[in-house]
Design a protein around this motif. Structure first.
Motif, PDB file in Angstrom:
ATOM      1  N   LEU A 168       1.074   4.187  -3.037  1.00 37.89           N
ATOM      2  CA  LEU A 168       0.656   5.557  -2.731  1.00 37.89           C
ATOM      3  C   LEU A 168       1.569   6.596  -3.372  1.00 37.89           C
ATOM      4  CD1 LEU A 168      -0.374   5.352   1.045  1.00 37.89           C
ATOM      5  CD2 LEU A 168      -1.881   5.562  -0.951  1.00 37.89           C
ATOM      6  N   VAL A 197       0.839  -1.202   0.000  1.00 34.00           N
ATOM      7  CA  VAL A 197       0.000   0.000   0.000  1.00 34.00           C
ATOM      8  C   VAL A 197       0.872   1.250   0.000  1.00 34.00           C
ATOM      9  CG1 VAL A 197      -1.638   1.370   1.362  1.00 34.00           C
ATOM     10  CG2 VAL A 197      -1.989  -1.091   1.108  1.00 34.00           C
ATOM     11  N   ARG A 198       1.870   1.270   0.850  1.00 36.07           N
ATOM     12  CA  ARG A 198       2.737   2.457   0.937  1.00 36.07           C
ATOM     13  C   ARG A 198       3.467   2.687  -0.380  1.00 36.07           C
ATOM     14  NH1 ARG A 198       3.559  -0.205   5.991  1.00 36.07           N
ATOM     15  NH2 ARG A 198       2.487   0.904   7.670  1.00 36.07           N
ATOM     16  N   SER A 200      -3.752   4.044   4.181  1.00 30.38           N
ATOM     17  CA  SER A 200      -3.714   4.741   2.891  1.00 30.38           C
ATOM     18  C   SER A 200      -4.423   6.087   2.882  1.00 30.38           C
ATOM     19  CB  SER A 200      -4.352   3.859   1.815  1.00 30.38           C
ATOM     20  OG  SER A 200      -5.752   3.687   2.063  1.00 30.38           O
TER      21      SER A 200
END
Length: 253
Positions: free
Chosen positions: A78, A74-75, A112
């Protein structure tokens, strides 16, 4: 969560961040085939080795390992500043019932700051959209313990699982090697007058087009999880494009 429109030249309607296991080779092309003009998919791979899921215990351990690595992916995604996240993995989104699925999604949303579509909740949304469905049957590439989690999740939303097939694929890679003959045999086991809808779960199972074809000759809803998940993400963001060739869900709702 509020979603803002993108100014990206190609993803000017929506930039989706897609999270999927690094061993998954089906969900990325499936989601790209469902992509309307002005929507782009940006895939972040959740690192996982090709676990030899040869038992109930090893399958569940491997699924939880994927879950543990999700926030790192997720990071990474992003950094391209997506507007919304779409989960390209489904097993753990069913685990621990409706409450477990909700908490899992909310954890990703907390990391997120974006809305998230998960396979488990998308399947339920699809069933609700078709309407009039009470009894279901489903096929998965999982092992029986994971199928029990899917049944429990569906039960929390009021759906009775009449039959299910666990294909027990021997590894993550082998899921994508499942043949059309295997799917056909599974659907024959599932089908019956006592079932209102058929479902396929497991995002690395190549079933999207097979399910759409089956829906025409069974004359009842047949829901492929990749179709349902992407449909859910589009509709949650006000994108109502109707696309033929992938079943009634994408074409009519």
């Amino acid at each position: 969560m509020t979603t803002t429109r993108s100014k990206d030249r190609q993803g000017y309607r929506m930039k989706f961040g897609v999270l999927g296991p690094s061993t998954n080779t089906i969900v990325q092309p499936d989601f790209d085939d469902l992509r309307p003009r002005g929507v782009t998919n940006h895939y972040a791979r959740i690192h996982v080795d090709n676990a030899q899921a040869v038992s109930n215990d090893s399958f569940m351990a491997g699924a939880w390992k994927i879950s543990e690595m999700t926030h790192d992916a997720v990071r990474r995604v992003l950094t391209c500043e997506p507007n919304y996240l779409v989960m390209g993995m489904s097993a753990v989104t069913f685990f621990n019932g409706a409450e477990g699925g909700r908490k899992w999604r909310e954890q990703v949303e907390d990391v997120s700051g974006l809305g998230v579509s998960t396979g488990a909740e998308a399947v339920v949304a699809a069933l609700e959209t078709y309407g009039g469905i009470k009894k279901v049957a489903f096929v998965s590439p999982y092992f029986p313990t994971a199928n029990a989690e899917v049944k429990n999740f569906l039960s929390d939303y009021g759906y009775e699982t009449v039959r299910d097939v666990a294909l027990q694929r021997p590894s993550w890679i082998a899921i994508a090697e499942t043949t059309e003959q295997d799917l056909r045999a599974a659907f024959h086991q599932l089908e019956g007058d006592d079932v209102d809808a058929l479902i396929q779960v497991g995002t690395n199972l190549d079933c999207m087009r097979f399910a759409a074809a089956a829906e025409t000759w069974l004359a009842k809803p047949v829901i492929a999880i990749n179709t349902a998940t992407y449909w859910h993400a589009l509709r949650r963001n006000g994108i109502d494009d109707q696309i033929d060739g992938f079943g009634r869900l994408m074409a009519e709702f």
